[in-house]
Write a protein that holds these residues in place. Structure first.
Motif, PDB file in Angstrom:
ATOM      1  N   HIS A  41      51.744  14.618 -17.876  1.00 14.50           N
ATOM      2  CA  HIS A  41      52.719  14.557 -18.961  1.00 14.50           C
ATOM      3  C   HIS A  41      52.992  15.919 -19.586  1.00 14.50           C
ATOM      4  O   HIS A  41      53.863  16.033 -20.455  1.00 14.50           O
ATOM      5  CB  HIS A  41      52.265  13.550 -20.013  1.00 14.50           C
ATOM      6  N   ILE A  72      45.797  12.064 -24.173  1.00 15.99           N
ATOM      7  CA  ILE A  72      47.117  11.440 -24.266  1.00 15.99           C
ATOM      8  C   ILE A  72      47.054   9.914 -24.289  1.00 15.99           C
ATOM      9  O   ILE A  72      48.003   9.251 -24.728  1.00 15.99           O
ATOM     10  CB  ILE A  72      48.018  11.914 -23.100  1.00 15.99           C
ATOM     11  N   SER A 117      46.526  11.896 -16.413  1.00 12.28           N
ATOM     12  CA  SER A 117      47.672  11.540 -17.254  1.00 12.28           C
ATOM     13  C   SER A 117      48.040  12.681 -18.192  1.00 12.28           C
ATOM     14  O   SER A 117      49.223  12.992 -18.383  1.00 12.28           O
ATOM     15  CB  SER A 117      47.370  10.271 -18.058  1.00 12.28           C
ATOM     16  N   SER A 118      47.033  13.308 -18.787  1.00 14.58           N
ATOM     17  CA  SER A 118      47.303  14.418 -19.708  1.00 14.58           C
ATOM     18  C   SER A 118      47.947  15.591 -18.985  1.00 14.58           C
ATOM     19  O   SER A 118      48.856  16.242 -19.517  1.00 14.58           O
ATOM     20  CB  SER A 118      46.007  14.858 -20.396  1.00 14.58           C
ATOM     21  N   GLU A 170      41.090  12.719 -21.601  1.00 10.95           N
ATOM     22  CA  GLU A 170      42.430  12.115 -21.603  1.00 10.95           C
ATOM     23  C   GLU A 170      42.929  11.912 -23.035  1.00 10.95           C
ATOM     24  O   GLU A 170      43.067  10.783 -23.514  1.00 10.95           O
ATOM     25  CB  GLU A 170      42.404  10.775 -20.861  1.00 10.95           C
ATOM     26  N   THR A 213      40.245  17.925 -17.054  1.00 17.15           N
ATOM     27  CA  THR A 213      41.352  17.394 -17.843  1.00 17.15           C
ATOM     28  C   THR A 213      41.945  16.233 -17.061  1.00 17.15           C
ATOM     29  O   THR A 213      42.131  16.319 -15.844  1.00 17.15           O
ATOM     30  CB  THR A 213      42.415  18.470 -18.100  1.00 17.15           C
TER      31      THR A 213
END
Length: 294
Positions: free
Chosen positions: A108, A152, A104-105, A150, A101
């Motif tokens: 956040h 997001i 950034s995901s 990612e 994963t």
């Protein structure tokens, strides 16, 4: 092989029973997911991503994170997080992708509760360094691709420049093809994605066919494209001919020797029977199209 089939990652978690399930509730789920991918005809399988959620799988093992909070500087895990399941998959199939994963995901999805980070962007970078160690462990184990998820990035929530830097940190640590999977519409970020140091861009094309059109005037810069040709968000199992048409549209855009075939996203929320049927029909459609190039 042209038009290799693969998965974005997750498969329904079918847990076992008995003592082995007490010791490891997901042991049977991993084995079942691996065997069903192979039975469906997938060329490059995953470990099934059956343990917990895509965020919790990593946050539960990274020092510096407790539950959904960052409490100190994030460090690499003491031992591989997904390595054992990938190792098992490699005993059953020649080609297995390791899946992370994305930084950034993960970042956040967390609350920052430490002065170690002045902002979320600093957290993203530290998570990237931690995940780079996991990528290296997966590469040593024998994974043929490292995939970074990612979702997001297409939402506009995450800083794309920081996300790109984080992906680069992971990619430079492994001597393997790196694949970036991004969900959703890509028009606003496509130029950023094409500059990333990854070998494969994996996109939704079954439910986001407009993603294909934005590539018509773009230079891939040597990248391959993973084309989602089966809808993950729809429980209906598409006919083989419909999937074939989607594959052929992808070929029109990218060429038959420059794409991989996979679902739009993971299949964890489907029934085991439905997930298998989607993968099986996808493989059947890919085989039909391959016949046109022999």
């Amino acid at each position: 092989m042209i038009l290799p089939t693969t998965v974005v990652g997750s498969f329904p978690a079918v847990k076992g029973r008995g003592l082995s399930a007490v010791l490891d509730p997901y042991r049977h789920a991993v084995r079942f997911a691996v065997s069903e991918q192979i039975r469906a005809g997938i060329d490059i399988i995953s470990d099934g991503q059956v343990r917990e959620g895509m965020i919790q799988t990593f946050t539960g093992k990274l020092p510096g994170i407790r539950d959904d909070s960052v409490i100190s500087s994030v460090q690499a895990a003491a031992k591989g997080i997904t390595v054992a399941d990938t190792r098992y998959a490699l005993t059953q199939a020649e080609k297995v992708k390791g899946i992370l994963t994305g930084p950034s995901s993960i970042a956040h999805a967390l609350r920052i509760q430490t002065p170690a980070y002045r902002n979320r962007e600093e957290l993203v970078i530290d998570i990237a360094h931690a995940l780079a160690a996991e990528a290296q462990a997966l590469a040593r184990e024998g994974a043929c691709i490292i995939q970074i998820d990612e979702p997001i990035l297409s939402t506009g929530v995450a800083d794309i420049a920081t996300g790109a830097e984080a992906i680069g940190i992971i990619a430079e640590k492994v001597d393997l093809p790196v694949c970036l999977h991004v969900c959703g519409p890509l028009e606003e970020i496509i130029d950023h994605l094409l500059r990333l140091p990854v070998a494969i861009l994996d996109i939704e094309a079954a439910t986001q066919p407009e993603n294909l059109e934005i590539f018509t005037d773009k230079e891939l810069k040597g990248k391959m494209v993973g084309c989602g040709c089966v809808a993950s968000s729809d429980h209906e199992v598409e006919p083989v001919d419909q999937i074939r048409q989607r594959i052929e549209r992808c070929i029109d855009i990218f060429s038959h020797d420059n794409i991989l075939i996979d679902p739009d996203c993971g299949l964890r929320m489907h029934t085991p029977e439905g997930a298998f049927a989607k993968l099986s029909r996808m493989c059947e459609a890919a085989q039909v199209v391959r016949g046109e190039y022999r």
